[in-house]
Design a protein around this motif. Structure first.
Motif, mmCIF file in Angstrom:
data_model
loop_
_atom_site.group_PDB
_atom_site.id
_atom_site.type_symbol
_atom_site.label_atom_id
_atom_site.label_comp_id
_atom_site.label_asym_id
_atom_site.label_seq_id
_atom_site.Cartn_x
_atom_site.Cartn_y
_atom_site.Cartn_z
ATOM 1 N N ILE A 168 59.089 23.319 34.769
ATOM 2 C CA ILE A 168 58.226 22.290 35.376
ATOM 3 C C ILE A 168 57.173 22.920 36.292
ATOM 4 C CG2 ILE A 168 58.216 20.297 36.928
ATOM 5 C CD1 ILE A 168 60.885 19.477 35.675
ATOM 6 N N PRO A 169 57.526 23.869 37.195
ATOM 7 C CA PRO A 169 56.451 24.530 37.972
ATOM 8 C C PRO A 169 55.455 25.252 37.076
ATOM 9 C CG PRO A 169 58.582 24.927 38.995
ATOM 10 C CD PRO A 169 58.851 24.269 37.683
ATOM 11 N N LEU A 170 55.939 25.880 35.978
ATOM 12 C CA LEU A 170 55.025 26.554 35.068
ATOM 13 C C LEU A 170 54.077 25.546 34.416
ATOM 14 C CD1 LEU A 170 54.086 29.083 33.522
ATOM 15 C CD2 LEU A 170 55.880 28.613 31.834
ATOM 16 N N ALA A 171 54.591 24.369 34.071
ATOM 17 C CA ALA A 171 53.741 23.335 33.480
ATOM 18 C C ALA A 171 52.643 22.917 34.454
ATOM 19 C CB ALA A 171 54.596 22.136 33.071
ATOM 20 N N LEU A 172 52.973 22.816 35.745
ATOM 21 C CA LEU A 172 51.958 22.459 36.747
ATOM 22 C C LEU A 172 50.885 23.536 36.845
ATOM 23 C CD1 LEU A 172 54.173 20.926 39.566
ATOM 24 C CD2 LEU A 172 52.367 19.757 38.288
ATOM 25 N N ILE A 173 51.285 24.813 36.800
ATOM 26 C CA ILE A 173 50.303 25.903 36.867
ATOM 27 C C ILE A 173 49.362 25.834 35.672
ATOM 28 C CG2 ILE A 173 50.040 28.411 36.751
ATOM 29 C CD1 ILE A 173 52.695 28.656 38.246
ATOM 30 N N LEU A 174 49.947 25.688 34.474
ATOM 31 C CA LEU A 174 49.122 25.637 33.261
ATOM 32 C C LEU A 174 48.208 24.425 33.284
ATOM 33 C CD1 LEU A 174 51.793 26.666 30.576
ATOM 34 C CD2 LEU A 174 50.060 28.111 31.673
ATOM 35 N N LEU B 195 52.997 27.963 43.402
ATOM 36 C CA LEU B 195 53.987 27.745 42.355
ATOM 37 C C LEU B 195 54.384 29.049 41.667
ATOM 38 C CD1 LEU B 195 52.582 24.469 40.748
ATOM 39 C CD2 LEU B 195 54.621 24.700 42.169
ATOM 40 N N ALA B 196 53.407 29.983 41.555
ATOM 41 C CA ALA B 196 53.722 31.282 40.946
ATOM 42 C C ALA B 196 54.762 32.031 41.773
ATOM 43 C CB ALA B 196 52.460 32.109 40.785
ATOM 44 N N ARG B 197 54.612 31.961 43.105
ATOM 45 C CA ARG B 197 55.603 32.599 43.971
ATOM 46 C C ARG B 197 56.958 31.916 43.834
ATOM 47 N NH1 ARG B 197 51.136 32.791 47.477
ATOM 48 N NH2 ARG B 197 51.841 30.874 48.525
ATOM 49 N N GLN B 198 56.939 30.588 43.666
ATOM 50 C CA GLN B 198 58.186 29.836 43.552
ATOM 51 C C GLN B 198 58.996 30.286 42.351
ATOM 52 O OE1 GLN B 198 57.747 25.534 43.646
ATOM 53 N NE2 GLN B 198 59.644 25.238 42.501
ATOM 54 N N ILE B 199 58.335 30.565 41.236
ATOM 55 C CA ILE B 199 59.065 30.960 40.017
ATOM 56 C C ILE B 199 59.066 32.472 39.819
ATOM 57 C CG2 ILE B 199 58.627 28.757 38.874
ATOM 58 C CD1 ILE B 199 56.398 30.087 37.298
ATOM 59 N N ASP B 200 58.630 33.209 40.875
ATOM 60 C CA ASP B 200 58.645 34.672 40.845
ATOM 61 C C ASP B 200 57.846 35.215 39.659
ATOM 62 O OD1 ASP B 200 59.226 37.201 41.742
ATOM 63 O OD2 ASP B 200 61.157 37.316 40.695
ATOM 64 N N ARG C 29 39.463 25.471 44.851
ATOM 65 C CA ARG C 29 40.225 26.194 45.872
ATOM 66 C C ARG C 29 41.597 25.570 46.058
ATOM 67 N NH1 ARG C 29 35.219 26.125 48.523
ATOM 68 N NH2 ARG C 29 35.949 24.501 49.980
ATOM 69 N N MET C 30 41.661 24.233 45.999
ATOM 70 C CA MET C 30 42.944 23.547 46.110
ATOM 71 C C MET C 30 43.840 23.919 44.924
ATOM 72 S SD MET C 30 44.988 21.615 47.690
ATOM 73 C CE MET C 30 46.437 20.607 47.391
ATOM 74 N N GLY C 31 43.219 23.911 43.724
ATOM 75 C CA GLY C 31 43.992 24.271 42.533
ATOM 76 C C GLY C 31 44.527 25.691 42.608
ATOM 77 N N GLU C 32 43.674 26.609 43.123
ATOM 78 C CA GLU C 32 44.130 28.005 43.248
ATOM 79 C C GLU C 32 45.296 28.104 44.207
ATOM 80 O OE1 GLU C 32 42.434 32.357 44.659
ATOM 81 O OE2 GLU C 32 41.042 30.694 44.352
ATOM 82 N N THR C 33 45.244 27.350 45.285
ATOM 83 C CA THR C 33 46.348 27.365 46.256
ATOM 84 C C THR C 33 47.640 26.884 45.600
ATOM 85 O OG1 THR C 33 44.809 26.942 48.072
ATOM 86 C CG2 THR C 33 47.141 26.466 48.473
ATOM 87 N N VAL C 34 47.522 25.791 44.813
ATOM 88 C CA VAL C 34 48.701 25.261 44.124
ATOM 89 C C VAL C 34 49.247 26.285 43.137
ATOM 90 C CG1 VAL C 34 49.488 23.496 42.489
ATOM 91 C CG2 VAL C 34 48.016 22.860 44.416
ATOM 92 N N VAL D 49 43.911 34.070 32.407
ATOM 93 C CA VAL D 49 44.906 34.152 33.479
ATOM 94 C C VAL D 49 46.274 34.254 32.805
ATOM 95 C CG1 VAL D 49 45.971 33.004 35.434
ATOM 96 C CG2 VAL D 49 43.502 32.836 35.092
ATOM 97 N N THR D 50 47.029 35.250 33.184
ATOM 98 C CA THR D 50 48.351 35.498 32.576
ATOM 99 C C THR D 50 49.429 35.465 33.653
ATOM 100 O OG1 THR D 50 47.379 36.884 30.862
ATOM 101 C CG2 THR D 50 49.756 37.098 31.220
ATOM 102 N N LEU D 51 50.514 34.791 33.354
ATOM 103 C CA LEU D 51 51.687 34.781 34.234
ATOM 104 C C LEU D 51 52.807 35.550 33.544
ATOM 105 C CD1 LEU D 51 50.422 31.569 34.502
ATOM 106 C CD2 LEU D 51 51.962 31.774 36.456
ATOM 107 N N ARG D 52 53.395 36.508 34.254
ATOM 108 C CA ARG D 52 54.485 37.323 33.728
ATOM 109 C C ARG D 52 55.736 37.088 34.562
ATOM 110 N NH1 ARG D 52 50.761 42.773 33.481
ATOM 111 N NH2 ARG D 52 49.497 42.161 31.661
ATOM 112 N N MET D 53 56.853 36.825 33.887
ATOM 113 C CA MET D 53 58.104 36.551 34.605
ATOM 114 C C MET D 53 59.286 36.968 33.744
ATOM 115 S SD MET D 53 58.241 32.416 34.134
ATOM 116 C CE MET D 53 56.474 32.269 34.354
ATOM 117 N N ARG D 54 60.445 37.011 34.358
ATOM 118 C CA ARG D 54 61.666 37.318 33.604
ATOM 119 C C ARG D 54 62.014 36.148 32.695
ATOM 120 N NH1 ARG D 54 62.977 39.075 38.786
ATOM 121 N NH2 ARG D 54 63.954 37.048 39.185
ATOM 122 N N LEU D 55 62.585 36.482 31.533
ATOM 123 C CA LEU D 55 63.008 35.419 30.626
ATOM 124 C C LEU D 55 64.168 34.618 31.221
ATOM 125 C CD1 LEU D 55 62.851 37.000 27.063
ATOM 126 C CD2 LEU D 55 61.659 34.958 27.837
#
Length: 586
Positions: free
Chosen positions: A491-497, A556-561, A547-552, A577-583
């Motif tokens: 869900i946090p990833l969906a918000l970022i995308l 959220l990226a920090r939240q999901i590491d 700027r608001m979107g970037e803050t969000v 823009v690429t997000l990399r995280m553990r599976l």
């Protein structure tokens, strides 16, 4: 006139008459002359036995042909020459050729000259080495396998038993007639005597097992067997018999019977169904509980074995595994429904193990069936509860999605009534975020377990939601079907995308230029990579909403590491823009 020594006088009759019958004889034939036993003639068999030519032996003392002088043979030769009396000897060792010595039956006869004077000796030798070896093997076999070997007259009277006293402790004289029964255990005498009389009357082989008295007063099991020996006319000559020691076998049989008795006692006392089969799976035994529950005895199980008691569906399912266990000898363990005599079919756990003999061969199989109906009912209730829980969760997810979509619709309606551009943009951004959460819940509804989200489903829902906001937009997705992410991070990833796609859609493009927005997910080196690519600048921006979107996005990226990387896309003009995280969650 000088008299010639006796050795030099030829008093032998014509040897040619001896040669006529001796040359083709299988026996070794030798003519010896004088006190020194000079060899005057030897037939082919003797020459073959010595391995020497006749010329090398002629006129030589017999002792010269023997590598090791045999005093017994030479002594007999001297006696025959001195007395003229024939002699016989059986199985004497003679080393005529090379070692080892062989055994010979010898016959020695005097050869007389004129006047009856003994002029020489005719020696006949028959090679009995193989006969003696066979006899020795037979004697050894008898000694190894028999307590006693005996000979009885045609009427059953015991005639000869050399080791009877040694075995039984009874004097040999007491073994004659029916008194041999004194050496048989009192409990076994009647049966042994009856079989002996039956064999005498019928002439059939006598066989009996009984306990035979030992010299120390104890008893030892023996197996007696006797056969008739007849002459060429069929006349009965004697009985030849032996008593073989079977004490060890009897003890093993008694131990086995005791073990089987203990098994039967235990099997009847156990609160389980118990069965036993032979090595091929044929049922040999079922306990009372089996009979009481199934109503099936051994006759009903003769064809299908214990599988005949199972529910037809379970019998077909278990048959291959049981066949494999019989072939391979491994343990067997499975659950099956056993049909009862009353028509029920409670679940049982069926276990079987092989029992082997000392050589490792399977003697039989022992199986138990334990009632596990309550466990199966509990598992069924649990499955029903889990299914109900999943249904409730899916219903809750559906309601959450619908509620979020309703909120998004209300926000969209409210933003359309806002006169101030800044307020309208803020409401539109809030609408997109609520819509993104609703789309993530929709993707979660599509998952098989409600614990993870297939990324293809989530990207497809995000693209569909963006198309509602911007009709005619070109959003393309790419992700492996099996790639999934846990619901907590999905869900946090969906918000970022959603923020990235909304930002891309908001940017102006030259008239007539189409540039798709790419949503991609992939697995790289054990990590998940999700990217958004567009021809414009995705991040950063001086616009307040951006700027608001970037803050969000960063929060959220920090939240999901997740690691956030901004760079070029596949096309050099793209920005990605690429997000990399553990599976798996950390």
């Amino acid at each position: 006139m000088r008299t010639m020594p006796e050795e030099c006088r030829s008093g032998l009759p014509d040897i040619e008459c001896i040669r006529g019958f001796a040359e083709e004889s299988p026996m070794s034939v030798v003519v010896l002359e004088g006190p020194a036993h000079l060899l005057r003639y030897a037939n082919r068999a003797f020459l073959a036995a010595t391995g020497r030519a006749e010329a090398a032996l002629r006129d030589q003392p017999l002792a010269a042909t023997l590598p090791e002088r045999d005093l017994a043979l030479l002594t007999m030769l001297d006696e025959v020459r001195a007395t003229g009396t024939a002699r016989r000897a059986e199985a004497i060792p003679l080393q005529l050729g090379g070692p080892p010595a062989r055994r010979w039956d010898a016959e020695l006869s005097a050869i007389r000259a004129g006047g009856g004077r003994v002029a020489g000796v005719l020696l006949l030798l028959r090679d009995v080495t193989e006969r003696e070896a066979q006899a020795e093997r037979y004697r050894t076999l008898v000694e190894v396998n028999s307590l006693a070997v005996w000979i009885a007259a045609p009427d059953g009277t015991l005639l000869e038993n050399a080791n009877w006293a040694e075995v039984t402790g009874l004097a040999p004289g007491t073994a004659g007639g029916p008194s041999w029964l004194e050496a048989v255990h009192p409990e076994d005498r009647a049966q042994a005597a009856a079989r002996w009389l039956q064999a005498i009357e019928s002439g059939e082989v006598y066989e009996a097992e009984y306990r035979l008295r030992r010299a120390d007063g104890g008893w030892r099991w023996s197996a007696a067997r006797a056969v008739l020996r007849r002459d060429e006319t069929g006349r009965i000559l004697e009985w030849v018999g032996a008593n073989a020691d079977i004490e060890a076998r009897r003890q093993a049989e008694q131990a086995l019977r005791a073990s089987e008795d203990r098994f039967r006692t235990l099997a009847e006392a156990m609160p389980h169904l118990v069965w036993q089969t032979d090595a091929a799976g044929r049922v040999e035994y079922v306990n009372r509980r089996w009979r009481a529950l199934t109503g099936l005895g051994l006759a009903a199980l003769a064809e299908e074995g214990w599988l005949a008691a199972l529910h037809p569906e379970d019998a077909a399912r278990l048959a291959p595994g049981w066949a494999a266990a019989l072939a391979e000898g491994g343990a067997y363990d499975a659950d099956a429904r056993i049909r009862t005599a009353e028509g029920g079919a409670p679940w049982h756990r069926v276990r079987a193990a092989s029992v082997r003999d000392a050589a490792g061969r399977i003697r039989h199989w022992v199986g138990t069936c334990t009632d596990v109906e309550e466990r199966h009912q509990a598992e069924a209730r649990l499955r029903e509860a889990l299914a109900m829980q999943e249904q409730l969760l899916r219903e809750a997810e559906h309601r959450i999605k619908n509620s979020l979509q309703l909120v998004a619709a209300l926000l969209r309606l409210q933003s359309g009534r806002m006169p101030e551009p800044a307020a309208r943009e803020a409401l539109e951004a809030a609408t997109a975020r609520v819509q993104a959460v609703a789309e993530a819940h929709r993707a979660l509804q599509l998952s098989p377990d409600l614990r993870s989200v297939r990324l293809t489903d989530m990207l497809r829902e995000l693209a569909a939601g963006a198309s509602v906001q911007q009709p005619g937009c070109d959003i393309r997705i790419a992700a492996p079907e099996a790639l999934a992410l846990d619901a907590e991070r999905a869900i946090p990833l969906a918000l970022i995308l959603s923020e990235l796609v909304t930002d891309a859609l908001r940017r102006e493009r030259p008239a007539g230029v189409t540039h798709p927005i790419w949503l991609e997910a992939r697995q790289e080196a054990g990590r998940l990579e999700v990217s958004v690519a567009d021809g414009g600048r995705l991040m950063p921006s001086d616009h307040a909403a951006d700027r608001m979107g970037e803050t969000v996005i960063r929060a959220l990226a920090r939240q999901i590491d997740a690691e956030l990387v901004v760079g070029e896309g596949p096309d050099s003009e793209d920005r990605q823009v690429t997000l990399r995280m553990r599976l798996q969650p950390g």
